[in-house]
Enzyme design. Structure first.
Site, PDB file in Angstrom:
ATOM      1  CG  ASN A 161      36.809  43.360  43.860  1.00 49.54           C
ATOM      2  OD1 ASN A 161      37.684  42.614  44.310  1.00 49.54           O
ATOM      3  ND2 ASN A 161      35.591  42.947  43.598  1.00 49.54           N
ATOM      4  CB  SER A 187      49.067  44.213  38.025  1.00 46.45           C
ATOM      5  OG  SER A 187      49.724  42.970  37.949  1.00 46.45           O
ATOM      6  CD  GLU A 259      35.684  32.294  48.300  1.00 45.25           C
ATOM      7  OE1 GLU A 259      34.575  32.731  47.968  1.00 45.25           O
ATOM      8  OE2 GLU A 259      35.836  31.423  49.176  1.00 45.25           O
ATOM      9  CB  CYS A 293      32.466  39.022  43.919  1.00 44.58           C
ATOM     10  SG  CYS A 293      32.777  39.027  45.684  1.00 44.58           S
TER      11      CYS A 293
END
Ligand code: NAP
Length: 494
Positions: A161, A187, A259, A293
């Site tokens: 992301n 990937s 994280e 996140c």
């Protein structure tokens, strides 16, 4: 939303990764296909490497370590500075590549390159300041020295992301301290990682100091963590994979930083500035189509402002433009893949089945060709209860769930009632409340009247199951350094 031809102007297909200064394929020639999530178009192939190539990367990183470590910090600083300058020079090219493989709007991709370069710039400056201290000794014939030394070979495993920032947030401090690194990018988004590696080479990073290997995640990670030469691992990704890596790191007591996932609450109090709160929630919730996140995932709104806030947020969300991230003015791109779409749809369906009401949006969009069927309407949903999936898991999509509350204590209790503790936000104009709430939230990052708190110089990381350790600024150096204490007894004066 309209069809676009921009996605066809992609980068030249690449089929090489970087090990020990050499660009090469997988030993068995296997590849991974990289597709544009907006159109499903094949944009490149990268090597599908495995355990053997992972060991070769450790060989290369271990071989490069002594010379890189011995280089004065000021020299490593110059290399990093050149790396930063090259990222700035190539900002537009890198941003386009990122949008092609990740889908985020081009303006956001440019913002991410600037943010990612910020970690390199900061680390270039900090490379000159990696030093220990002396401590006053307990007796006149002793000296106590504290040395800070690079740990050695390190590993970064990163998510899709933020294809650039999650790499430089790890790589730049590792290089600044004198460590070497093996990067294993997601990937879905290896092209930005490989482009960054090219720039690192152009900046003068010696062979083996930076290695990027693409391929089978589990096999590569297992091989790297089984190798006692790897002394630190920095992982950004899901809590589930992070926990598995933490268990594997136990084998050689490898330092590990995690994280992980978040489930960010937002608290909008009656005394909030309505415009600031709506803008902050839109910034936090809808960046990267809700796939971050630190995305707002539970929006608690106090009863006195609830109706006005819901109305204003609904209008702001309705105006968001969805489409191919390469098209001018697009604010919401595609979800990364079909599994991502399935999760978002499941969260909305579950909420509706349990009595939630859709205020805005609510459905997957019928995308005209050549766009893929992977765009979800920016959505505001109300009447969320604690039993709903959306109230308990990261949604990773453009869904804003609203929950009404009465008192400050109630909102804080609900906000903290989760195993996650990455980011939280709140909006108020009362200074005493601001301090109280900031202290009470069990989160590593708190945005007070601020929906976009990420900056390179601040410590980024989570509490509870959202992670371990901090990245960013001077705090990022800790993972990559051993602290050594030298107790030096002087000979008596003759
Ligand atoms: P993910 O599935 O955990 O993947 C992250 C990385 O781990 C990828 O490189 C992936 O490789 C690799 N991986 C997957 N399975 C593995 C395994 N069994 N062993 C070792 N490595 C493995 O997470 P994601 O879906 O890419 O990213 C989304 C998650 O990241 C969300 O939970 C989000 O909250 C979190 N995130 C956290 C932060 C933070 O700073 N706290 C920042 C961004 C994202 P492949 O791609 O090859 O599978």
């Amino acid at each position: 939303m309209k069809p676009t031809d921009a996605a066809t102007s992609g980068p030249a297909p690449q089929d090489r990764a970087l090990i020990g200064g050499a660009w090469r394929g997988a030993l068995d020639g296997r590849v991974i296909e990289v597709r544009n999530p907006a159109t499903d178009e094949l944009i490149a192939r990268v090597p599908r490497m495995g355990a053997t190539e992972a060991t070769q990367a450790v060989d290369a990183a271990a071989k490069a370590f002594p010379a890189w470590k011995a280089l004065p910090g000021a020299e490593r600083s110059k290399v990093l500075r050149r790396f930063f300058d090259l990222m700035v020079r190539d900002e537009m090219r890198l941003a386009r590549l990122m949008t092609l493989e990740e889908g985020k709007p081009l303006s956001e991709a440019r913002g991410e390159i600037t943010y990612a370069a910020g970690f390199v710039e900061w680390s270039a400056e900090e490379a000159k300041r990696v030093y220990g201290e002396t401590i006053p000794a307990p007796s006149p014939d002793k000296r106590i020295l504290i040395l800070r030394q690079p740990v050695g070979v390190t590993v970064a495993i990163t998510p899709w992301n933020f294809p650039a920032a999650m790499i430089t947030r790890k790589l730049a401090p590792a290089l600044a301290t004198g460590c070497t690194m093996i990067v294993k990018p997601a990937s879905a988004t290896p092209l930005t990682a490989l482009a960054l590696a090219e720039l690192a080479v152009e900046a003068g990073v010696p062979a083996g100091v930076v290695n990027v290997i693409t391929g089978d995640a589990r096999e590569i990670a297992d091989s790297l963590l089984a190798d006692a030469r790897v002394r630190a691992v920095s992982f950004t990704g899901s809590t589930e994979v992070g926990k598995a890596l933490m268990a594997k790191a136990a084998r050689h007591v490898t330092k590990i930083e995690l994280e992980l996932g978040g489930h960010a609450p937002v608290l909008v109090f009656d005394d909030a500035d309505l415009e600031v709160a709506v803008a902050g929630v839109v910034a936090s919730k809808f960046r990267n189509a809700g796939q971050t996140c630190i995305c707002a995932n539970r929006i608690y709104v106090q009863a006195g402002i609830y109706e006005r806030f819901a109305e204003a947020l609904g209008l702001a969300v309705m105006s968001l433009r969805v489409g191919n991230g390469l098209d001018e003015g697009v604010q919401i791109g595609p979800l990364i893949d079909d599994a991502g779409m399935a999760k978002v749809e499941a969260h909305v369906a579950d909420a509706v089945a349990q009595g939630a009401r859709i205020r805005v949006g609510g459905y997957r969009l019928a995308a005209p060709a050549p766009l893929a069927d992977r765009f979800f309407e920016p959505t505001v949903i109300e009447g969320i209860t604690s039993a709903m999936l959306i109230n308990n898991e990261e949604t990773f999509g453009p869904i804003a769930p609203l929950i009404r509350f009465e008192s400050e204590a109630e909102a804080i209790a609900m906000a903290n009632d989760t195993p996650y503790g990455l980011a939280a936000y709140f909006f108020t104009r009362d200074a005493s409340r601001l301090m109280r709430v900031a202290e009470a939230l069990e989160y590593g990052i708190v945005g007070a009247n601020d929906g976009a708190p990420s900056i390179p110089q601040a410590p980024f990381g989570g509490m509870k199951e959202s992670g371990l350790g901090r990245e960013g600024g001077k705090y990022a150096m800790d993972l990559f350094l051993e602290t050594k204490y030298v107790s030096w007894a002087l000979e008596p004066t003759k």
